[in-house]
Design a protein around this motif. Structure first.
Motif, PDB file in Angstrom:
ATOM      1  N   VAL A 288      34.792 -37.041 -92.703  1.00  0.00           N
ATOM      2  CA  VAL A 288      34.571 -37.844 -91.507  1.00  0.00           C
ATOM      3  C   VAL A 288      34.374 -39.300 -91.920  1.00  0.00           C
ATOM      4  O   VAL A 288      33.433 -39.626 -92.657  1.00  0.00           O
ATOM      5  CB  VAL A 288      33.340 -37.349 -90.726  1.00  0.00           C
ATOM      6  N   ILE A 289      35.266 -40.173 -91.447  1.00  0.00           N
ATOM      7  CA  ILE A 289      35.156 -41.605 -91.678  1.00  0.00           C
ATOM      8  C   ILE A 289      34.447 -42.197 -90.459  1.00  0.00           C
ATOM      9  O   ILE A 289      34.974 -42.151 -89.351  1.00  0.00           O
ATOM     10  CB  ILE A 289      36.541 -42.272 -91.834  1.00  0.00           C
ATOM     11  N   VAL A 290      33.254 -42.732 -90.675  1.00  0.00           N
ATOM     12  CA  VAL A 290      32.445 -43.211 -89.556  1.00  0.00           C
ATOM     13  C   VAL A 290      32.861 -44.650 -89.231  1.00  0.00           C
ATOM     14  O   VAL A 290      32.563 -45.574 -89.981  1.00  0.00           O
ATOM     15  CB  VAL A 290      30.941 -43.131 -89.890  1.00  0.00           C
ATOM     16  N   LYS A 291      33.536 -44.831 -88.100  1.00  0.00           N
ATOM     17  CA  LYS A 291      34.156 -46.119 -87.783  1.00  0.00           C
ATOM     18  C   LYS A 291      33.296 -47.005 -86.880  1.00  0.00           C
ATOM     19  O   LYS A 291      33.070 -48.169 -87.180  1.00  0.00           O
ATOM     20  CB  LYS A 291      35.518 -45.884 -87.115  1.00  0.00           C
ATOM     21  N   TYR A 292      32.835 -46.472 -85.738  1.00  0.00           N
ATOM     22  CA  TYR A 292      32.108 -47.298 -84.767  1.00  0.00           C
ATOM     23  C   TYR A 292      30.952 -46.520 -84.143  1.00  0.00           C
ATOM     24  O   TYR A 292      31.091 -45.346 -83.828  1.00  0.00           O
ATOM     25  CB  TYR A 292      33.043 -47.782 -83.650  1.00  0.00           C
ATOM     26  N   PHE A 293      29.833 -47.199 -83.980  1.00  0.00           N
ATOM     27  CA  PHE A 293      28.690 -46.626 -83.267  1.00  0.00           C
ATOM     28  C   PHE A 293      28.870 -46.919 -81.787  1.00  0.00           C
ATOM     29  O   PHE A 293      28.992 -48.083 -81.386  1.00  0.00           O
ATOM     30  CB  PHE A 293      27.387 -47.248 -83.785  1.00  0.00           C
ATOM     31  N   GLU A 304      26.582 -31.427 -66.065  1.00  0.00           N
ATOM     32  CA  GLU A 304      27.648 -32.195 -65.424  1.00  0.00           C
ATOM     33  C   GLU A 304      27.533 -33.686 -65.759  1.00  0.00           C
ATOM     34  O   GLU A 304      28.539 -34.367 -65.987  1.00  0.00           O
ATOM     35  CB  GLU A 304      27.619 -31.983 -63.911  1.00  0.00           C
ATOM     36  N   GLU A 305      26.293 -34.190 -65.741  1.00  0.00           N
ATOM     37  CA  GLU A 305      26.087 -35.595 -66.094  1.00  0.00           C
ATOM     38  C   GLU A 305      26.451 -35.841 -67.559  1.00  0.00           C
ATOM     39  O   GLU A 305      27.066 -36.861 -67.905  1.00  0.00           O
ATOM     40  CB  GLU A 305      24.631 -35.985 -65.833  1.00  0.00           C
ATOM     41  N   LEU A 306      26.099 -34.893 -68.419  1.00  0.00           N
ATOM     42  CA  LEU A 306      26.468 -34.989 -69.833  1.00  0.00           C
ATOM     43  C   LEU A 306      27.980 -34.985 -69.989  1.00  0.00           C
ATOM     44  O   LEU A 306      28.539 -35.789 -70.757  1.00  0.00           O
ATOM     45  CB  LEU A 306      25.852 -33.826 -70.610  1.00  0.00           C
ATOM     46  N   LYS A 307      28.652 -34.096 -69.260  1.00  0.00           N
ATOM     47  CA  LYS A 307      30.114 -33.995 -69.346  1.00  0.00           C
ATOM     48  C   LYS A 307      30.776 -35.304 -68.916  1.00  0.00           C
ATOM     49  O   LYS A 307      31.739 -35.759 -69.550  1.00  0.00           O
ATOM     50  CB  LYS A 307      30.585 -32.839 -68.473  1.00  0.00           C
ATOM     51  N   TYR A 308      30.240 -35.926 -67.891  1.00  0.00           N
ATOM     52  CA  TYR A 308      30.796 -37.197 -67.433  1.00  0.00           C
ATOM     53  C   TYR A 308      30.624 -38.283 -68.500  1.00  0.00           C
ATOM     54  O   TYR A 308      31.549 -39.060 -68.772  1.00  0.00           O
ATOM     55  CB  TYR A 308      30.113 -37.638 -66.137  1.00  0.00           C
ATOM     56  N   GLN A 309      29.447 -38.303 -69.123  1.00  0.00           N
ATOM     57  CA  GLN A 309      29.206 -39.296 -70.172  1.00  0.00           C
ATOM     58  C   GLN A 309      30.135 -39.078 -71.362  1.00  0.00           C
ATOM     59  O   GLN A 309      30.629 -40.042 -71.964  1.00  0.00           O
ATOM     60  CB  GLN A 309      27.751 -39.249 -70.628  1.00  0.00           C
ATOM     61  N   ILE A 310      30.392 -37.810 -71.689  1.00  0.00           N
ATOM     62  CA  ILE A 310      31.302 -37.518 -72.798  1.00  0.00           C
ATOM     63  C   ILE A 310      32.697 -38.063 -72.488  1.00  0.00           C
ATOM     64  O   ILE A 310      33.387 -38.576 -73.384  1.00  0.00           O
ATOM     65  CB  ILE A 310      31.343 -35.996 -73.074  1.00  0.00           C
ATOM     66  N   SER A 311      33.118 -37.980 -71.218  1.00  0.00           N
ATOM     67  CA  SER A 311      34.430 -38.526 -70.852  1.00  0.00           C
ATOM     68  C   SER A 311      34.474 -40.037 -71.054  1.00  0.00           C
ATOM     69  O   SER A 311      35.497 -40.594 -71.468  1.00  0.00           O
ATOM     70  CB  SER A 311      34.757 -38.171 -69.402  1.00  0.00           C
ATOM     71  N   LEU A 312      33.341 -40.704 -70.792  1.00  0.00           N
ATOM     72  CA  LEU A 312      33.260 -42.150 -71.036  1.00  0.00           C
ATOM     73  C   LEU A 312      33.269 -42.439 -72.540  1.00  0.00           C
ATOM     74  O   LEU A 312      33.888 -43.414 -72.989  1.00  0.00           O
ATOM     75  CB  LEU A 312      31.994 -42.721 -70.393  1.00  0.00           C
ATOM     76  N   ASP A 313      32.576 -41.589 -73.301  1.00  0.00           N
ATOM     77  CA  ASP A 313      32.554 -41.750 -74.756  1.00  0.00           C
ATOM     78  C   ASP A 313      33.963 -41.610 -75.326  1.00  0.00           C
ATOM     79  O   ASP A 313      34.357 -42.355 -76.236  1.00  0.00           O
ATOM     80  CB  ASP A 313      31.631 -40.710 -75.400  1.00  0.00           C
ATOM     81  N   GLU A 314      34.708 -40.655 -74.796  1.00  0.00           N
ATOM     82  CA  GLU A 314      36.073 -40.438 -75.277  1.00  0.00           C
ATOM     83  C   GLU A 314      36.932 -41.678 -75.035  1.00  0.00           C
ATOM     84  O   GLU A 314      37.684 -42.108 -75.922  1.00  0.00           O
ATOM     85  CB  GLU A 314      36.679 -39.230 -74.571  1.00  0.00           C
ATOM     86  N   LYS A 315      36.823 -42.256 -73.844  1.00  0.00           N
ATOM     87  CA  LYS A 315      37.586 -43.472 -73.535  1.00  0.00           C
ATOM     88  C   LYS A 315      37.193 -44.621 -74.468  1.00  0.00           C
ATOM     89  O   LYS A 315      38.056 -45.354 -74.972  1.00  0.00           O
ATOM     90  CB  LYS A 315      37.355 -43.873 -72.082  1.00  0.00           C
ATOM     91  N   ALA A 316      35.875 -44.768 -74.695  1.00  0.00           N
ATOM     92  CA  ALA A 316      35.406 -45.852 -75.565  1.00  0.00           C
ATOM     93  C   ALA A 316      35.886 -45.649 -77.000  1.00  0.00           C
ATOM     94  O   ALA A 316      36.346 -46.590 -77.658  1.00  0.00           O
ATOM     95  CB  ALA A 316      33.881 -45.929 -75.525  1.00  0.00           C
ATOM     96  N   ALA A 317      35.800 -44.411 -77.479  1.00  0.00           N
ATOM     97  CA  ALA A 317      36.225 -44.121 -78.854  1.00  0.00           C
ATOM     98  C   ALA A 317      37.713 -44.393 -79.021  1.00  0.00           C
ATOM     99  O   ALA A 317      38.144 -44.983 -80.026  1.00  0.00           O
ATOM    100  CB  ALA A 317      35.901 -42.672 -79.209  1.00  0.00           C
ATOM    101  N   LYS A 318      38.512 -43.969 -78.036  1.00  0.00           N
ATOM    102  CA  LYS A 318      39.961 -44.183 -78.129  1.00  0.00           C
ATOM    103  C   LYS A 318      40.292 -45.672 -78.101  1.00  0.00           C
ATOM    104  O   LYS A 318      41.223 -46.124 -78.784  1.00  0.00           O
ATOM    105  CB  LYS A 318      40.671 -43.444 -76.994  1.00  0.00           C
ATOM    106  N   THR A 319      39.523 -46.439 -77.343  1.00  0.00           N
ATOM    107  CA  THR A 319      39.742 -47.890 -77.309  1.00  0.00           C
ATOM    108  C   THR A 319      39.451 -48.508 -78.662  1.00  0.00           C
ATOM    109  O   THR A 319      40.244 -49.301 -79.203  1.00  0.00           O
ATOM    110  CB  THR A 319      38.850 -48.537 -76.233  1.00  0.00           C
ATOM    111  N   TYR A 320      38.311 -48.145 -79.253  1.00  0.00           N
ATOM    112  CA  TYR A 320      37.944 -48.676 -80.571  1.00  0.00           C
ATOM    113  C   TYR A 320      38.953 -48.275 -81.641  1.00  0.00           C
ATOM    114  O   TYR A 320      39.259 -49.058 -82.544  1.00  0.00           O
ATOM    115  CB  TYR A 320      36.561 -48.162 -80.973  1.00  0.00           C
ATOM    116  N   LEU A 321      39.463 -47.053 -81.535  1.00  0.00           N
ATOM    117  CA  LEU A 321      40.358 -46.530 -82.568  1.00  0.00           C
ATOM    118  C   LEU A 321      41.815 -46.869 -82.311  1.00  0.00           C
ATOM    119  O   LEU A 321      42.687 -46.479 -83.092  1.00  0.00           O
ATOM    120  CB  LEU A 321      40.192 -45.008 -82.684  1.00  0.00           C
ATOM    121  N   GLY A 322      42.094 -47.589 -81.212  1.00  0.00           N
ATOM    122  CA  GLY A 322      43.465 -48.001 -80.924  1.00  0.00           C
ATOM    123  C   GLY A 322      44.342 -46.903 -80.391  1.00  0.00           C
ATOM    124  O   GLY A 322      45.563 -46.913 -80.574  1.00  0.00           O
ATOM    125  N   GLU A 323      43.725 -45.921 -79.715  1.00  0.00           N
ATOM    126  CA  GLU A 323      44.499 -44.818 -79.154  1.00  0.00           C
ATOM    127  C   GLU A 323      45.178 -45.290 -77.870  1.00  0.00           C
ATOM    128  O   GLU A 323      44.516 -45.849 -76.985  1.00  0.00           O
ATOM    129  CB  GLU A 323      43.568 -43.638 -78.846  1.00  0.00           C
TER     130      GLU A 323
END
Length: 323
Positions: A288-293, A304-323
């Motif tokens: 695991v290469i730790v790229k961004y906090f 459900e609230e956790l699941k929604y936050q995870i969807s936001l995390d996924e979008k943020a991670a993909k943005t940082y990683l250039g997805e």
């Protein structure tokens, strides 16, 4: 780079330039020492030799119960891989034991350094200590250099300070989730390896299957609890002390480190979600290469609230990683 683990079966080094240290993290401070070592070996038409220890000497000598064990920036296999990239000729891994630490300073010079390495040059810092009760120092090595036909050369004080400061800053930065500072001091993105083990499948039920990681070496430093954007390599075969990591595939994803407060789980876990990946990888080794906090760990009022936050995390991670 040749790796030697049996100190009683070493080759005959030619005009060896040697240096001694733990080299934990093999960071930018260490690279200054390595450059000095390689230059000295080249000047003498000789070989560059790094002597390191396993386990870390502080793990063996630390007998203070109120002092926590040192957390390593690199495991032994990771250290070997990073040093190999520096094109050192030889890496000698010395088994560090209480018995080894109790040899006298004179024995350390004559029986260990001289008889096993026949050094042309010994490169160490002015504050280097060795032998029983740390009685040996730079001046003692100087005292015997004519008798044993080697030359001692000092690592500049500023370089030693850089090594110490870098090691401290890296550990503090990783504990605080400050990946930029850690990256600047290391010269690369921090990484760790783990084996995929069975989990509670909650991530899969929410549509985000995760690889739950078991870290083999309990002394490996794991970053602060939180959510991270990561890059992940899946190993071609299991990684052992005698084998290096060989990647089979590369993926991008997000990682959670923490105690999962929303589901009241007090165990610290490491879970990695690989984007658009659904294969069974139980038992496989991941790097695991730790790229961004991305954010701190939080407790949510519902799944459900956790699941929604995870969807936001996924979008943020993909943005940082250039997805």
């Amino acid at each position: 780079m040749q790796v030697h683990r049996d100190i009683n079966n070493l080759p005959s080094f030619e005009n060896a330039a040697i240096t001694i240290g733990t080299f934990d993290g093999v960071h930018t401070g260490h690279l200054q020492i390595i450059r000095q070592l390689k230059k000295e070996a080249e000047n003498n038409n000789g070989e560059s030799v790094i002597i390191t220890f396993d386990p870390h000497p502080r793990m063996v000598l630390n007998n203070k119960k109120d002092q926590p064990p040192i957390k390593l920036l690199t495991t032994l296999t990771e250290k070997i891989e990073l040093l190999a990239k520096q094109e050192i000729d030889h890496l000698v891994i010395v088994p560090f034991t209480i018995e080894y630490s109790r040899q006298s300073a004179k024995e350390y010079i004559s029986h260990f350094l001289v008889q096993k390495f026949y050094p042309k040059t010994i490169i160490i810092g002015y504050d280097h200590r060795f032998g029983n009760n740390r009685e040996g120092d730079y001046r003692l090595l100087e005292k015997y250099q004519n008798e044993f036909n080697y030359e001692v050369k000092e690592i500049p004080e500023q370089v030693l300070n850089d090594v110490t400061i870098s090691s401290t800053k890296i550990r503090e930065a990783l504990i605080e989730g400050d990946l930029q500072t850690a990256r600047e001091c290391l010269g690369y993105d921090y990484f760790f390896e783990g084996t995929v083990v069975d989990g509670n499948k909650l991530g899969r039920e929410m549509g985000y299957p995760t690889a739950n990681l078991h870290i083999e070496n309990p002394n490996k430093l794991i970053p602060e609890n939180g959510i991270y954007a990561v890059e992940v390599y899946i190993a071609m075969e299991p990684v052992t002390e005698d084998s290096l990591f060989i990647a089979e595939s590369f993926h991008k994803g997000m990682m959670s480190i923490g105690v999962r407060p929303t589901i009241s789980d007090n165990r610290r876990t490491i879970e990695v979600n690989l984007f658009d990946f659904y294969k069974d990888i139980y038992g496989r080794t991941l790097r695991v290469i730790v790229k961004y906090f991305l954010r701190n760990e939080e407790k949510f009022s519902s799944i459900e609230e956790l699941k929604y936050q995870i969807s936001l995390d996924e979008k943020a991670a993909k943005t940082y990683l250039g997805e």
